[in-house]
Write a protein that holds these residues in place. Structure first.
Motif, PDB file in Angstrom:
ATOM      1  N   GLU A  92     -15.746  16.244  -0.939  1.00 34.70           N
ATOM      2  CA  GLU A  92     -15.276  14.880  -1.159  1.00 34.70           C
ATOM      3  C   GLU A  92     -16.389  14.040  -1.769  1.00 34.70           C
ATOM      4  N   VAL A 138     -17.647  10.887  -1.419  1.00 29.19           N
ATOM      5  CA  VAL A 138     -17.519   9.778  -0.466  1.00 29.19           C
ATOM      6  C   VAL A 138     -17.895   8.447  -1.090  1.00 29.19           C
ATOM      7  N   ARG A 183     -16.673   7.214  -3.628  1.00 24.69           N
ATOM      8  CA  ARG A 183     -15.461   6.632  -4.192  1.00 24.69           C
ATOM      9  C   ARG A 183     -14.431   6.258  -3.123  1.00 24.69           C
ATOM     10  N   ARG A 184     -14.746   6.468  -1.853  1.00 26.39           N
ATOM     11  CA  ARG A 184     -13.768   6.191  -0.806  1.00 26.39           C
ATOM     12  C   ARG A 184     -13.538   4.687  -0.691  1.00 26.39           C
ATOM     13  N   ARG A 233     -11.092   1.376   1.249  1.00 26.81           N
ATOM     14  CA  ARG A 233     -10.395   0.990   2.475  1.00 26.81           C
ATOM     15  C   ARG A 233      -9.259   0.034   2.139  1.00 26.81           C
ATOM     16  N   GLN A 270      -2.155   4.099   1.431  1.00 28.09           N
ATOM     17  CA  GLN A 270      -3.599   4.167   1.526  1.00 28.09           C
ATOM     18  C   GLN A 270      -4.167   4.660   0.198  1.00 28.09           C
ATOM     19  N   ARG A 308      -8.143   9.777  -1.786  1.00 24.54           N
ATOM     20  CA  ARG A 308      -9.505  10.266  -1.609  1.00 24.54           C
ATOM     21  C   ARG A 308      -9.853  11.111  -2.827  1.00 24.54           C
ATOM     22  N   TYR A 309     -11.110  11.079  -3.248  1.00 26.16           N
ATOM     23  CA  TYR A 309     -11.546  11.797  -4.439  1.00 26.16           C
ATOM     24  C   TYR A 309     -12.381  13.016  -4.046  1.00 26.16           C
ATOM     25  N   PRO A 338      -8.295  12.795  -7.701  1.00 29.86           N
ATOM     26  CA  PRO A 338      -7.773  12.046  -6.557  1.00 29.86           C
ATOM     27  C   PRO A 338      -6.704  12.844  -5.820  1.00 29.86           C
ATOM     28  N   VAL A 354      -3.435  10.570   0.513  1.00 30.64           N
ATOM     29  CA  VAL A 354      -3.683  10.941   1.909  1.00 30.64           C
ATOM     30  C   VAL A 354      -2.644  10.373   2.861  1.00 30.64           C
TER      31      VAL A 354
END
Length: 208
Positions: free
Chosen positions: A52, A54, A56-57, A59, A76, A79-80, A168, A171
């Motif tokens: 992952e 992270v 690029r995460r 919220r 949501q 996730r990348y 991407p 999720v």
């Protein structure tokens, strides 16, 4: 999502880098058994690492728009994931292998993202409508050694391109939102005994 990236890479290599149709694209591990069984010129794109990204995460929920431009749902953010491919060329002569690698490298350098028309129609990547970055021949992190990958495969070190695709993946399911507000009503507030003052004390508008 991973298999869609495979198909997109296959399309880019076969249609844009090597359009002659004489070269096969494979995704098997390029070990000794595979190399011994190969009988045609081949470009191998071996997926050796999935991690992952992270950085690029994100919220919070993101809106989903309908055909009329209004928000119809929320979900949501995706996730990348970094998909790392070991790309090699296999022919009878090293010169031909170098020529194939050069063609693939030149093609990937022209595309900082996977072309939208190369993504499988109806798939997750096409549905999300997000860019899918791709890099070629960028030095891998210090924690990762290409020589170690060849050692794990049981083969001899071979010229290769390290190709990384950042894809991407959704999720969560989408949640529908309520209907859009299209009408409103006006309410005028009078004094205590119900009589309207002149002018009225307050007029409020409520959407419905």
């Amino acid at each position: 999502m991973i298999h869609e990236v495979d198909e997109a890479l296959r399309a880019v290599i076969t249609e844009r880098a090597l359009p002659s149709g004489e070269v096969r694209v494979a995704f098997e591990a390029p070990n000794r058994e595979w190399a011994a069984a190969r009988n045609t010129p081949t470009v191998n794109a071996y997926l050796y690492d999935i991690r992952e990204d992270v950085s690029r995460r994100e919220r919070g929920a993101v809106p989903v728009y309908g055909e009329n431009g209004r928000v119809v749902a929320r979900r949501q953010p995706p996730r990348y994931f970094r998909l790392s491919y070991l790309v090699t060329a296999w022919t009878k002569r090293p010169e031909d292998e170098h020529r194939l690698l050069s063609a693939v490298l030149a093609c990937l350098l022209r595309h900082e993202t996977l072309p939208a028309d190369a993504l499988p129609p109806g798939g997750v990547l096409a549905e999300l409508g997000l860019v899918v970055p791709v890099t070629a021949a960028v030095p891998p992190p210090e924690s990762r050694s290409i020589a170690d990958i060849w050692s794990a495969l049981g083969g001899e070190l071979k010229p290769s391109l390290d190709v990384v695709v950042i894809a991407p993946m959704p999720v969560s399911p989408e949640y529908e939102v309520g209907p859009a507000v299209t009408d409103s009503i006006a309410v005028t507030v009078g004094d205590i005994d119900g009589r309207l003052p002149d002018p009225p004390l307050r007029t409020s508008r409520f959407d419905k």
